[in-house]
Every structure is written in C-alpha cells, then in structure tokens.
Design a protein around this motif. Structure first.
Motif, PDB file in Angstrom:
ATOM      1  N   VAL A 108       0.844  -1.197   0.000  1.00 53.26           N
ATOM      2  CA  VAL A 108       0.000   0.000   0.000  1.00 53.26           C
ATOM      3  C   VAL A 108       0.878   1.246   0.000  1.00 53.26           C
ATOM      4  O   VAL A 108       0.630   2.201  -0.751  1.00 53.26           O
ATOM      5  CB  VAL A 108      -0.955  -0.015   1.218  1.00 53.26           C
ATOM      6  N   GLN A 109       1.935   1.228   0.830  1.00 50.95           N
ATOM      7  CA  GLN A 109       2.842   2.372   0.880  1.00 50.95           C
ATOM      8  C   GLN A 109       3.545   2.567  -0.460  1.00 50.95           C
ATOM      9  O   GLN A 109       3.715   3.698  -0.939  1.00 50.95           O
ATOM     10  CB  GLN A 109       3.875   2.170   1.993  1.00 50.95           C
ATOM     11  N   TYR A 110       3.943   1.458  -1.073  1.00 46.26           N
ATOM     12  CA  TYR A 110       4.627   1.547  -2.363  1.00 46.26           C
ATOM     13  C   TYR A 110       3.716   2.178  -3.416  1.00 46.26           C
ATOM     14  O   TYR A 110       4.136   3.046  -4.192  1.00 46.26           O
ATOM     15  CB  TYR A 110       5.061   0.148  -2.811  1.00 46.26           C
ATOM     16  N   ILE A 111       2.450   1.745  -3.436  1.00 45.86           N
ATOM     17  CA  ILE A 111       1.490   2.293  -4.402  1.00 45.86           C
ATOM     18  C   ILE A 111       1.298   3.790  -4.166  1.00 45.86           C
ATOM     19  O   ILE A 111       1.333   4.590  -5.108  1.00 45.86           O
ATOM     20  CB  ILE A 111       0.146   1.545  -4.293  1.00 45.86           C
TER      21      ILE A 111
ATOM     22  N   ILE B 227      -1.392   3.268 -15.093  1.00 42.02           N
ATOM     23  CA  ILE B 227      -1.157   2.331 -13.991  1.00 42.02           C
ATOM     24  C   ILE B 227      -1.676   0.946 -14.359  1.00 42.02           C
ATOM     25  O   ILE B 227      -1.023  -0.072 -14.093  1.00 42.02           O
ATOM     26  CB  ILE B 227      -1.817   2.831 -12.698  1.00 42.02           C
ATOM     27  N   LEU B 228      -2.847   0.901 -14.961  1.00 45.48           N
ATOM     28  CA  LEU B 228      -3.416  -0.391 -15.351  1.00 45.48           C
ATOM     29  C   LEU B 228      -2.501  -1.124 -16.325  1.00 45.48           C
ATOM     30  O   LEU B 228      -2.405  -2.360 -16.293  1.00 45.48           O
ATOM     31  CB  LEU B 228      -4.811  -0.185 -15.969  1.00 45.48           C
ATOM     32  N   LYS B 229      -1.820  -0.367 -17.178  1.00 46.20           N
ATOM     33  CA  LYS B 229      -0.879  -1.009 -18.108  1.00 46.20           C
ATOM     34  C   LYS B 229       0.321  -1.597 -17.364  1.00 46.20           C
ATOM     35  O   LYS B 229       0.830  -2.662 -17.717  1.00 46.20           O
ATOM     36  CB  LYS B 229      -0.401   0.001 -19.149  1.00 46.20           C
ATOM     37  N   THR B 230       0.779  -0.897 -16.316  1.00 44.11           N
ATOM     38  CA  THR B 230       1.939  -1.397 -15.580  1.00 44.11           C
ATOM     39  C   THR B 230       1.619  -2.663 -14.800  1.00 44.11           C
ATOM     40  O   THR B 230       2.522  -3.436 -14.472  1.00 44.11           O
ATOM     41  CB  THR B 230       2.480  -0.339 -14.600  1.00 44.11           C
ATOM     42  N   LEU B 231       0.340  -2.875 -14.481  1.00 44.76           N
ATOM     43  CA  LEU B 231      -0.039  -4.070 -13.735  1.00 44.76           C
ATOM     44  C   LEU B 231       0.212  -5.341 -14.532  1.00 44.76           C
ATOM     45  O   LEU B 231       0.323  -6.425 -13.971  1.00 44.76           O
ATOM     46  CB  LEU B 231      -1.511  -3.997 -13.318  1.00 44.76           C
TER      47      LEU B 231
ATOM     48  N   PRO C 233       4.503  -6.323 -11.009  1.00 44.27           N
ATOM     49  CA  PRO C 233       4.490  -7.525 -10.160  1.00 44.27           C
ATOM     50  C   PRO C 233       5.890  -7.978  -9.754  1.00 44.27           C
ATOM     51  O   PRO C 233       6.104  -8.412  -8.619  1.00 44.27           O
ATOM     52  CB  PRO C 233       3.807  -8.571 -11.057  1.00 44.27           C
ATOM     53  N   LEU C 234       6.865  -7.855 -10.664  1.00 45.87           N
ATOM     54  CA  LEU C 234       8.230  -8.261 -10.334  1.00 45.87           C
ATOM     55  C   LEU C 234       8.819  -7.388  -9.236  1.00 45.87           C
ATOM     56  O   LEU C 234       9.538  -7.861  -8.349  1.00 45.87           O
ATOM     57  CB  LEU C 234       9.105  -8.188 -11.592  1.00 45.87           C
ATOM     58  N   LYS C 235       8.509  -6.083  -9.280  1.00 46.46           N
ATOM     59  CA  LYS C 235       9.026  -5.169  -8.266  1.00 46.46           C
ATOM     60  C   LYS C 235       8.453  -5.472  -6.890  1.00 46.46           C
ATOM     61  O   LYS C 235       9.079  -5.170  -5.874  1.00 46.46           O
ATOM     62  CB  LYS C 235       8.700  -3.726  -8.656  1.00 46.46           C
ATOM     63  N   MET C 236       7.252  -6.055  -6.863  1.00 43.18           N
ATOM     64  CA  MET C 236       6.574  -6.270  -5.588  1.00 43.18           C
ATOM     65  C   MET C 236       6.836  -7.651  -4.995  1.00 43.18           C
ATOM     66  O   MET C 236       6.436  -7.918  -3.872  1.00 43.18           O
ATOM     67  CB  MET C 236       5.072  -6.060  -5.749  1.00 43.18           C
ATOM     68  N   GLU C 237       7.482  -8.516  -5.744  1.00 46.14           N
ATOM     69  CA  GLU C 237       7.710  -9.870  -5.236  1.00 46.14           C
ATOM     70  C   GLU C 237       8.545  -9.870  -3.960  1.00 46.14           C
ATOM     71  O   GLU C 237       8.430 -10.757  -3.122  1.00 46.14           O
ATOM     72  CB  GLU C 237       8.396 -10.724  -6.311  1.00 46.14           C
TER      73      GLU C 237
END
Length: 341
Positions: free
Chosen positions: A178-181, A193-197, A202-206
């Motif tokens: 949540v903080q990252y977003i 943003i929807l395109k980045t999803l 996802p790789l950055k958030m793993e």
C-alpha cells in the motif's frame, strides 16, 4: 406546403392525441378550434393531411392519429418550446440545490427526478474524464480476515471493494505494498497504472510479500472499476407503462441495449452538443423503433462530453421534454464544472 388551417388542425390533433391517446374526430376539432367552417370541411382537411402522410386512420374509429411523418413535421415546423414552469423549477432546485459528494450521486439524483417529472425513462452518461489520476489507495480491515480496498481518483470518484485475505496472509504484510502504491503511483494516470499491472510492477513487488499477484489483481479490479463508463438510469419501470410491445424478452433486450455505455454513446452523442429528436424508426437501433428519444450532449470544459436522453412513446409531449432535457443538461454541465474547479 400546408395551409394555415391544415397546420392548425395537425397541431391540434397532435396535442389532443398526446393528452388522451385517442383518435381525434372532426366534431371535436371544430368545437376546440372554433373555426367558422363545417365538419365536412374539417374532414376534407384531415383527409388531405392523411393523403400527405401526416395523419393516419385507426380502424376502430373515424378519427385520425398522427403518423411518424406528422410528428416530424410538427417538431420541425410547428413546435414552440414552452418556457420553464414552476414544476420544472422545483425539480431543478431539488436536484441542484442539495450538496453532493460525487458527480455520480448528482447524475443519479437527476435522472430519477426527471423520470418522476415526466413519467418516462431517462438515461445519462457523465463526461469521459480522460486524464483521471490516482489520488490514493487504502486497505481497511473489516470483520475477521475481510478487508476493504478503497481507491480515490483525482475526479473525486471513490471506489471500494471488499475481499478475503489469502490463507496465511496478515494485513500487516500488505502495508508495504500500500505504501509503495501511494509513494510511486499516486498522481499517475489510472490508464497508465493499469498497463503497468501487466508489466514489470508484479516483479518489483515480489520482494515485499509472498503472493503479490492476488493483491495486484484486486488492486487492478478496483482501479479499473473506478474509471468505467456507466449509464445512469431513472424510471426503468416506466418503460412497461408506455411500451407498445409488452413481451418480456423484448423489454429485457431493450434494457440491455440502453444500459450498455458504448451503445448509449453511439445513440446519444450524435446530438453534436444540441438537442436531438429521434422519432420511431429514425432511431439507429431496431429495438427503439416503437419509441421516440430526445437526447442532448453537454460538454464540461477541460473534462469531456456527457449525455442525457429521455425515452418515451411517439406521442410524448415533445415541447415539454425538449425543454426539460435542454434545461437539465445545461445545469448539469455547470454543476460538474464547479465541482472540479
């Protein structure tokens, strides 16, 4: 070319038929118009209007009713738009003098007020805000392991969705995401943003949590819903009162058409920022052929174009409905502009 007397007779027949729904005869017209001619003369004039395709005769009556061509001539040549009346002013005040938190609430209130005022079915589209940006994202714990995701956009739209935490996942684990977003995606266009999803996000958030995909799927679903196009509908059940076809399957198909945002933008936005009147088979879809639709677009500076439409029978009171649609669309545009500025 119609004579002045023929114009008078045609306008009177349409007014009477709109009010009563019954065929109009020569005796009634003679008493209403106070003409110094015989009923035979009136019948001859009605026959001439019928020969010209402006009137038609019902089998069950000796009177005449307007044809689609007659309505079109009336709207184009004979109609004088009425001024604002007290009932319309009260309806405007009821909609626009009350506070609202979101534009959606205002439009929803408006379509229901117009439906109540007219007894017809009303549709509206809000302006397409092309540069909507993410303003914030939150997760709020509910009962047990239920959580509510809340997205706030730059247009004031607040969208929420509850979901169940995956087994073995604690809410605290999601705080870093949540903080990252909020630190990296806020103020970016929602469409970007929807395109980045579906890209490298996802790789950055793993590295933050064990199962980022389920969380990002939820975030993406709520985000996509926050900018979806909606048709706001008032007076849905009114359609059952004036529809000439009571078949439930046809009514259902009509509802599906009129609640499809893409179809409604195609139907309405032909108005080119003016009021458009489509009578009978002038409508672009066969399902609308038994009806008349009065629609108008409205443009909000720096935002986009929205639309408003009233669907009713072909014997609707055109002048009143045109005034209502035109008045409400202008007031709505002003209110939306003030809300964003």
């Amino acid at each position: 070319m119609l004579t002045d007397r023929q114009k008078l007779i045609l306008a009177a027949i349409i007014r009477d038929y709109v009010q009563s729904g019954k065929a109009v005869g020569s005796k009634h017209l003679l008493s209403e118009l106070d003409l110094t001619v015989s009923t035979a003369t009136i019948r001859n004039e009605m026959a001439a209007l019928e020969d010209g395709g402006l009137l038609q005769k019902e089998h069950t009556s000796s009177g005449r009713v307007p044809s689609q061509r007659g309505y079109r001539y009336y709207v184009d040549e004979l109609l004088h738009e009425p001024r604002l009346n007290q009932e319309l002013e009260l309806a405007l005040n009821h909609v626009f003098e009350r506070n609202f938190q979101q534009v959606d609430d205002l439009i929803d209130r408006m379509v229901h007020e117009i439906a109540k005022l007219t007894g017809l079915t009303v549709f509206a589209l809000k302006p397409e805000v092309l540069d909507v940006r993410l303003s914030g994202f939150r997760l709020v714990p509910l009962n047990g392991n239920q959580v509510m995701a809340i997205v706030v956009n730059s247009d004031g739209q607040v969208t929420s969705q509850s979901f169940q935490l995956p087994a073995g996942t604690e809410l605290d684990e999601l705080d870093s995401m949540v903080q990252y977003i909020n630190q990296t995606l806020v103020n970016q266009p929602v469409r970007d943003i929807l395109k980045t999803l579906s890209g490298d996000l996802p790789l950055k958030m793993e590295r933050m949590i064990r199962t980022p995909m389920a969380f990002l799927q939820l975030f993406g679903d709520v985000l996509a819903r926050s900018i979806r196009d909606l048709v706001f509908t008032g007076g849905r059940l009114n359609l059952l009162d004036f529809s000439p076809d009571k078949s439930l399957s046809n009514i259902k198909q009509l509802y599906q058409l009129l609640e499809n945002p893409q179809a409604m933008r195609k139907i309405i936005t032909n108005a080119n920022e003016g009021v458009m009147i489509q009578i009978g088979d002038e409508n672009s879809f066969d399902l609308l052929a038994p009806y008349s639709m009065i629609s108008a677009t409205y443009r909000v500076p720096q935002l986009g174009m929205g639309a408003l439409a009233v669907l009713g029978p072909t014997n609707m009171p055109y002048g009143d409905i045109i005034t209502i649609v035109d008045t409400f669309r202008q007031a709505l545009a002003q209110q939306i502009f003030a809300y964003y500025h």
